[in-house]
Structures are given as structure tokens and as C-alpha cells.
Enzyme design. Structure first.
Site, PDB file in Angstrom:
ATOM      1  N   ASP A  17     -56.230  -3.844 -60.559  1.00 23.77           N
ATOM      2  CA  ASP A  17     -55.529  -4.703 -61.509  1.00 23.77           C
ATOM      3  C   ASP A  17     -56.230  -6.052 -61.555  1.00 23.77           C
ATOM      4  O   ASP A  17     -57.103  -6.321 -60.726  1.00 23.77           O
ATOM      5  CB  ASP A  17     -54.037  -4.819 -61.162  1.00 23.77           C
ATOM      6  CG  ASP A  17     -53.763  -5.565 -59.869  1.00 23.77           C
ATOM      7  OD1 ASP A  17     -54.640  -5.582 -58.976  1.00 23.77           O
ATOM      8  OD2 ASP A  17     -52.668  -6.136 -59.724  1.00 23.77           O
ATOM      9  N   TYR A  36     -57.494  -9.971 -61.333  1.00 25.89           N
ATOM     10  CA  TYR A  36     -57.358 -11.073 -60.373  1.00 25.89           C
ATOM     11  C   TYR A  36     -56.102 -11.872 -60.726  1.00 25.89           C
ATOM     12  O   TYR A  36     -55.784 -12.062 -61.907  1.00 25.89           O
ATOM     13  CB  TYR A  36     -58.574 -11.985 -60.437  1.00 25.89           C
ATOM     14  CG  TYR A  36     -59.870 -11.367 -59.988  1.00 25.89           C
ATOM     15  CD1 TYR A  36     -60.008 -10.835 -58.707  1.00 25.89           C
ATOM     16  CD2 TYR A  36     -60.984 -11.341 -60.828  1.00 25.89           C
ATOM     17  CE1 TYR A  36     -61.218 -10.292 -58.287  1.00 25.89           C
ATOM     18  CE2 TYR A  36     -62.203 -10.803 -60.409  1.00 25.89           C
ATOM     19  CZ  TYR A  36     -62.310 -10.274 -59.136  1.00 25.89           C
ATOM     20  OH  TYR A  36     -63.506  -9.743 -58.725  1.00 25.89           O
ATOM     21  N   PHE A  88     -63.397  -6.807 -61.822  1.00 21.78           N
ATOM     22  CA  PHE A  88     -64.312  -7.463 -60.879  1.00 21.78           C
ATOM     23  C   PHE A  88     -64.967  -8.730 -61.433  1.00 21.78           C
ATOM     24  O   PHE A  88     -65.578  -9.494 -60.691  1.00 21.78           O
ATOM     25  CB  PHE A  88     -65.399  -6.507 -60.367  1.00 21.78           C
ATOM     26  CG  PHE A  88     -64.859  -5.372 -59.556  1.00 21.78           C
ATOM     27  CD1 PHE A  88     -64.376  -5.597 -58.276  1.00 21.78           C
ATOM     28  CD2 PHE A  88     -64.820  -4.079 -60.062  1.00 21.78           C
ATOM     29  CE1 PHE A  88     -63.852  -4.553 -57.516  1.00 21.78           C
ATOM     30  CE2 PHE A  88     -64.309  -3.025 -59.308  1.00 21.78           C
ATOM     31  CZ  PHE A  88     -63.823  -3.260 -58.031  1.00 21.78           C
ATOM     32  N   HIS A 123     -63.919   0.742 -51.216  1.00 26.35           N
ATOM     33  CA  HIS A 123     -63.795  -0.457 -52.045  1.00 26.35           C
ATOM     34  C   HIS A 123     -64.692  -1.569 -51.494  1.00 26.35           C
ATOM     35  O   HIS A 123     -64.880  -1.677 -50.281  1.00 26.35           O
ATOM     36  CB  HIS A 123     -62.336  -0.919 -52.059  1.00 26.35           C
ATOM     37  CG  HIS A 123     -62.024  -1.888 -53.146  1.00 26.35           C
ATOM     38  ND1 HIS A 123     -62.226  -3.244 -53.004  1.00 26.35           N
ATOM     39  CD2 HIS A 123     -61.530  -1.703 -54.401  1.00 26.35           C
ATOM     40  CE1 HIS A 123     -61.878  -3.853 -54.122  1.00 26.35           C
ATOM     41  NE2 HIS A 123     -61.450  -2.955 -54.993  1.00 26.35           N
TER      42      HIS A 123
END
Length: 224
Positions: free
Chosen positions: A64, A66, A77, A186
């Protein structure tokens, strides 16, 4: 809330008419009216706006947006040019440096990737300020699953880069033999050392694209 106006509209049009989307739209409208929500409403669909379906070569799935001020702008990202680079993206840049020798830039603005056909898609497209995952389960996942299915149906090489458990859970939707799936932990500081570092997704993606007659991605983000 922004609108999708390019070639994504055809495969996603049916979603806009489904009951879950009407409920999602109403929820989002109320949330933006009462709270601080990221990204800006006009940026929600930027992943689709910047990377038309006909141009998709690589799909990177995030979770989701930031949730701190000024960061999110609709690409997973990525942050706006004048915003401090978040820890996960610091690690992505480190792997990119180790993999392809790219220098580590002074910004985290990934639109250059999107413009070349890298779909930077979060599975949830909005978030409350300072509350990670706060819009999980309100309907976005069903919508972005439809987008992932649309990419799976493309009759040409597409590379999926799946980092972390939520992204890797989408692998069951990907069954096109023309496509390549790359998985790793991740890139967050909590898990990057468990196999993200050294996974070489950028060179592997380019090798696959070139082998199948496609132009490789120029992964270097330049200094601003």
C-alpha cells in the site's frame, strides 16, 4: 478521485460497475472528506496513467502507499523527487547497484521506470496518514487483482517481480507461459538480508526481455 482514461479502461471498465466498487468509491470519498489520505486523490491511478497496458513489460507489486506526508504519488516504492528515500527503496537501489552497477541516485522518483513499461502497482491504492495498511480490505484488492489478471492475459513477454508475502500471494493468478515470475523476500530492512540481496531481479528481467525480442529496461534513476 482521478479517472482511468487510457487502454486500461477496457479491461477494468466492468469493475467500475460492480457493487464492491460502488462501496469502495463511497468509502474513499468519505475518507478524503474526513481524514488525511495519501496519495492526493488525483494521483490514485498514476500507475495506470504512466504505464498503459499496451506498454507493460515488467510488473512490480507493492502493498500500500507510503503513509507519511509528501511521499506517495501513486507508484509503488516511489516517492516524489524532493522526499527522503525510504528504507525499502534504499535497499532496492543497493541491489540495483550490486546487480547492474547503477549508481545510487539522490532521489526516489521512479517515474522513469513507469515510462518504460514497468507497472509499479500497489495492491491497495490509498492509506490514512501514518496508519500503514489502514485501507486494506475495503475493496482495492479486488480492483487491483483485475488489473493483474489483465496483465496475465497479455500475449507477449512480461516479467513479474514479486517481493514479500503479499506480492508473492498473487503468483496463483499468473499462469501465462510467456511470462517470467521472479520472487524474493521484501526489500524492507526487516527482511532484505533473507534473500532479497543477491536476487538480481533487474538483470534477470532484462535478460528475459532481450531473449524474447524486447527492449531492456534502463534501470538507472538519474540524480536530480
Amino acid at each position: 478521485m482521478g479517472a482511468i482514461t487510457n487502454d486500461w479502461l477496457q479491461p477494468l471498465e466492468a469493475e467500475f460497475r460492480k457493487p464492491y466498487y460502488a462501496k469502495l468509491y463511497q468509502t474513499i470519498k468519505e475518507e478524503y472528506g474526513r481524514r488525511v489520505i495519501y496519495p492526493d486523490a488525483g494521483d490514485i491511478f498514476n500507475a495506470f496513467e504512466f504505464t498503459p497496458l499496451s506498454k507493460v513489460k515488467v510488473v512490480i507489486l507493492g502493498q500500500d502507499p507510503y503513509h507519511n506526508a509528501g511521499q506517495a504519488h501513486g507508484l509503488c516504492f516511489s516517492v516524489k523527487p524532493d522526499v527522503e528515500i525510504p528504507p525499502s527503496l534504499v535497499n532496492i537501489y543497493q541491489e540495483l547497484h550490486d546487480d547492474l552497477g547503477c549508481y545510487i541516485p539522490n532521489n526516489g522518483y521512479l517515474k522513469k521506470w513507469a515510462d518504460q513499461g514497468v507497472l509499479l502497482l500497489n495492491t491497495v491504492l490509498t492509506v490514512r496518514a501514518h496508519q500503514a495498511n489502514s485501507h486494506r480490505g475495503i475493496g482495492w484488492e479486488e480492483f487491483t487483482d483485475a488489473a493483474i489478471r489483465a496483465t496475465n492475459e497479455l500475449d507477449r513477454p512480461v516479467v513479474y517481480i514479486l517481493w514479500g508475502t503479499p506480492a508473492r500471494s498473487k503468483k496463483v493468478m499468473l499462469n501465462n507461459p510467456k511470462h517470467l515470475i521472479l520472487e524474493a523476500p521484501h526489500p524492507s530492512p526487516l527482511s532484505a538480508s533473507r534473500g532479497f540481496f543477491g536476487s538480481r531481479p533487474f538483470s534477470k528481467a532484462n535478460e528475459y526481455l532481450v531473449k524474447n525480442g524486447e527492449e531492456p529496461i534502463d534501470w538507472q534513476i538519474e540524480n536530480i
